[in-house]
Scaffold this motif. Structure first.
Motif, PDB file in Angstrom:
ATOM      1  N   CYS A 159      51.076  44.813  36.381  1.00 40.16           N
ATOM      2  CA  CYS A 159      50.019  44.167  37.163  1.00 40.16           C
ATOM      3  C   CYS A 159      49.965  44.785  38.561  1.00 40.16           C
ATOM      4  CB  CYS A 159      50.280  42.666  37.286  1.00 40.16           C
ATOM      5  SG  CYS A 159      50.483  41.819  35.697  1.00 40.16           S
ATOM      6  N   HIS A 160      48.749  44.850  39.116  1.00 44.16           N
ATOM      7  CA  HIS A 160      48.572  45.509  40.404  1.00 44.16           C
ATOM      8  C   HIS A 160      47.645  44.683  41.303  1.00 44.16           C
ATOM      9  CE1 HIS A 160      50.457  49.018  38.553  1.00 44.16           C
ATOM     10  NE2 HIS A 160      49.655  48.811  37.526  1.00 44.16           N
ATOM     11  N   TYR A 161      48.080  44.475  42.539  1.00 41.88           N
ATOM     12  CA  TYR A 161      47.263  43.736  43.489  1.00 41.88           C
ATOM     13  C   TYR A 161      46.006  44.512  43.860  1.00 41.88           C
ATOM     14  CZ  TYR A 161      51.328  40.710  44.259  1.00 41.88           C
ATOM     15  OH  TYR A 161      52.370  39.831  44.101  1.00 41.88           O
ATOM     16  N   ARG A 162      44.926  43.777  44.131  1.00 45.43           N
ATOM     17  CA  ARG A 162      43.720  44.342  44.710  1.00 45.43           C
ATOM     18  C   ARG A 162      43.605  43.755  46.121  1.00 45.43           C
ATOM     19  NH1 ARG A 162      39.342  41.941  42.761  1.00 45.43           N
ATOM     20  NH2 ARG A 162      40.493  40.188  41.876  1.00 45.43           N
ATOM     21  N   TYR A 163      42.833  44.393  46.959  1.00 42.84           N
ATOM     22  CA  TYR A 163      42.639  43.867  48.312  1.00 42.84           C
ATOM     23  C   TYR A 163      41.154  43.823  48.643  1.00 42.84           C
ATOM     24  CZ  TYR A 163      47.624  43.955  49.141  1.00 42.84           C
ATOM     25  OH  TYR A 163      48.975  43.690  49.050  1.00 42.84           O
ATOM     26  N   GLU A 164      40.699  42.653  49.034  1.00 42.88           N
ATOM     27  CA  GLU A 164      39.315  42.446  49.440  1.00 42.88           C
ATOM     28  C   GLU A 164      39.327  41.733  50.787  1.00 42.88           C
ATOM     29  OE1 GLU A 164      36.702  43.558  48.017  1.00 42.88           O
ATOM     30  OE2 GLU A 164      37.455  44.162  46.038  1.00 42.88           O
ATOM     31  N   HIS A 165      38.601  42.278  51.751  1.00 42.62           N
ATOM     32  CA  HIS A 165      38.551  41.690  53.086  1.00 42.62           C
ATOM     33  C   HIS A 165      39.962  41.508  53.657  1.00 42.62           C
ATOM     34  CE1 HIS A 165      34.844  40.378  50.974  1.00 42.62           C
ATOM     35  NE2 HIS A 165      34.262  40.679  52.121  1.00 42.62           N
ATOM     36  N   GLY A 166      40.836  42.441  53.310  1.00 40.81           N
ATOM     37  CA  GLY A 166      42.201  42.413  53.807  1.00 40.81           C
ATOM     38  C   GLY A 166      43.124  41.437  53.111  1.00 40.81           C
ATOM     39  N   GLU A 167      42.629  40.721  52.108  1.00 36.62           N
ATOM     40  CA  GLU A 167      43.427  39.705  51.418  1.00 36.62           C
ATOM     41  C   GLU A 167      43.903  40.214  50.059  1.00 36.62           C
ATOM     42  OE1 GLU A 167      44.401  36.840  52.504  1.00 36.62           O
ATOM     43  OE2 GLU A 167      43.160  36.524  54.266  1.00 36.62           O
ATOM     44  N   PRO A 168      45.144  39.885  49.682  1.00 33.43           N
ATOM     45  CA  PRO A 168      45.639  40.275  48.360  1.00 33.43           C
ATOM     46  C   PRO A 168      45.003  39.417  47.273  1.00 33.43           C
ATOM     47  CG  PRO A 168      47.270  38.917  49.478  1.00 33.43           C
ATOM     48  CD  PRO A 168      46.163  39.165  50.479  1.00 33.43           C
ATOM     49  N   LEU A 169      44.503  40.078  46.240  1.00 37.24           N
ATOM     50  CA  LEU A 169      43.910  39.384  45.094  1.00 37.24           C
ATOM     51  C   LEU A 169      44.677  39.752  43.835  1.00 37.24           C
ATOM     52  CD1 LEU A 169      41.539  39.206  47.206  1.00 37.24           C
ATOM     53  CD2 LEU A 169      39.991  39.261  45.249  1.00 37.24           C
ATOM     54  N   GLU A 170      44.517  38.906  42.842  1.00 39.27           N
ATOM     55  CA  GLU A 170      45.205  39.076  41.562  1.00 39.27           C
ATOM     56  C   GLU A 170      44.656  40.251  40.755  1.00 39.27           C
ATOM     57  OE1 GLU A 170      41.410  37.491  40.521  1.00 39.27           O
ATOM     58  OE2 GLU A 170      42.787  36.977  42.158  1.00 39.27           O
ATOM     59  N   ASP A 171      45.455  40.710  39.808  1.00 36.94           N
ATOM     60  CA  ASP A 171      45.028  41.710  38.834  1.00 36.94           C
ATOM     61  C   ASP A 171      44.164  40.989  37.802  1.00 36.94           C
ATOM     62  OD1 ASP A 171      45.080  43.260  36.316  1.00 36.94           O
ATOM     63  OD2 ASP A 171      46.521  44.539  37.353  1.00 36.94           O
ATOM     64  N   ARG A 172      42.919  41.408  37.657  1.00 35.42           N
ATOM     65  CA  ARG A 172      41.992  40.688  36.784  1.00 35.42           C
ATOM     66  C   ARG A 172      42.378  40.782  35.317  1.00 35.42           C
ATOM     67  NH1 ARG A 172      36.714  42.710  40.040  1.00 35.42           N
ATOM     68  NH2 ARG A 172      36.362  40.842  41.302  1.00 35.42           N
ATOM     69  N   THR A 173      43.083  41.839  34.938  1.00 32.21           N
ATOM     70  CA  THR A 173      43.505  41.970  33.546  1.00 32.21           C
ATOM     71  C   THR A 173      44.678  41.051  33.251  1.00 32.21           C
ATOM     72  OG1 THR A 173      42.750  44.263  33.445  1.00 32.21           O
ATOM     73  CG2 THR A 173      44.327  43.567  31.785  1.00 32.21           C
ATOM     74  N   CYS A 174      45.655  41.029  34.137  1.00 38.00           N
ATOM     75  CA  CYS A 174      46.801  40.139  33.945  1.00 38.00           C
ATOM     76  C   CYS A 174      46.429  38.681  34.158  1.00 38.00           C
ATOM     77  CB  CYS A 174      47.920  40.518  34.911  1.00 38.00           C
ATOM     78  SG  CYS A 174      48.671  42.128  34.617  1.00 38.00           S
TER      79      CYS A 174
END
Length: 217
Positions: A69-84
């Motif tokens: 699983c890999h974090y995503r970043y949007e607007h500087g915030e950590p988001l979840e891996d959509r696949t996991c």
């Protein structure tokens, strides 16, 4: 329905078990070998998976493979891996029963939350799934769709190790900007401004834009 011999052979060659073609749900039970679950594919048609709902006794659920699983970043915030973590909703909460579940007076979430003896072990396993190496007390084992929005209490598709916000001071406790977003969405659902489904879809799509997407100040 029986699996044709030709198809069965193809499944075996591909390393698949025939039962995988039936669309069975995520594995449950204690985190015994194998200690991983297959990463879920992106939600078809935008539909959010449905979990098992509240349980009388929770058990440690298996987690995605370490490093998968890999974090995503949007607007500087950590988001979840959509696949996991595509999210998972509780079948016990519907638009029709809001008044007796998430919108009733008193603590609905307190009565369905898994105990720390279960989530603590899951959090440690999920940290390996995401490759999280920071202080565990600075990260939240977060319900992607929060319990107050009808999220499933212990489905591994709905739980992930969420790092503290960027710039958060170490030792100051968990601090995530996602929490007040969840509260505002809950208020909007219970006041009838938006539907439960709208709130759930917005939070799994991108919680950093959920309020703006739904026109909530």
């Amino acid at each position: 329905m029986a699996v044709p011999a030709v198809l069965l052979a193809a499944l075996v060659v591909a390393g698949c078990h025939p039962s995988a073609a039936t669309g069975s749900g995520a594995p449950s039970g204690h985190a015994a070998p194998p200690a991983t679950v297959s990463a879920a594919a992106p939600v078809a048609g935008g539909r959010i998976p449905v979990g098992e709902g509240p349980q009388k006794k929770y058990t440690v659920r298996q987690q995605p493979a370490a490093g998968s699983c890999h974090y995503r970043y949007e607007h500087g915030e950590p988001l979840e891996d959509r696949t996991c973590n595509p999210g998972a909703v509780s079948p016990a909460v519907t638009q029709a029963n809001l008044a007796t579940t998430i919108c009733r007076k008193g603590s609905y979430t307190g009565g369905i939350r898994p105990p720390a003896s279960v989530t603590g072990k899951e959090k440690a396993l999920n940290a390996k799934s995401y490759g999280y190496t920071g202080p565990m007390d600075q990260a939240e084992y977060d319900h992607l769709i929060s319990l107050q929005l009808g999220g499933d209490p212990n489905d591994p598709r709905n739980l992930w190790v969420e790092p503290a916000d960027p710039g958060h001071k170490a030792g100051a406790g968990v601090n995530n900007a996602k929490d007040p977003v969840e509260t505002k969405l809950h208020t909007a659902v219970c006041s009838g401004k938006i539907t439960l489904a709208q709130a759930q879809k917005a939070i799994v799509t991108d919680w950093t834009t959920a309020l703006a997407t739904l026109g909530i100040g």
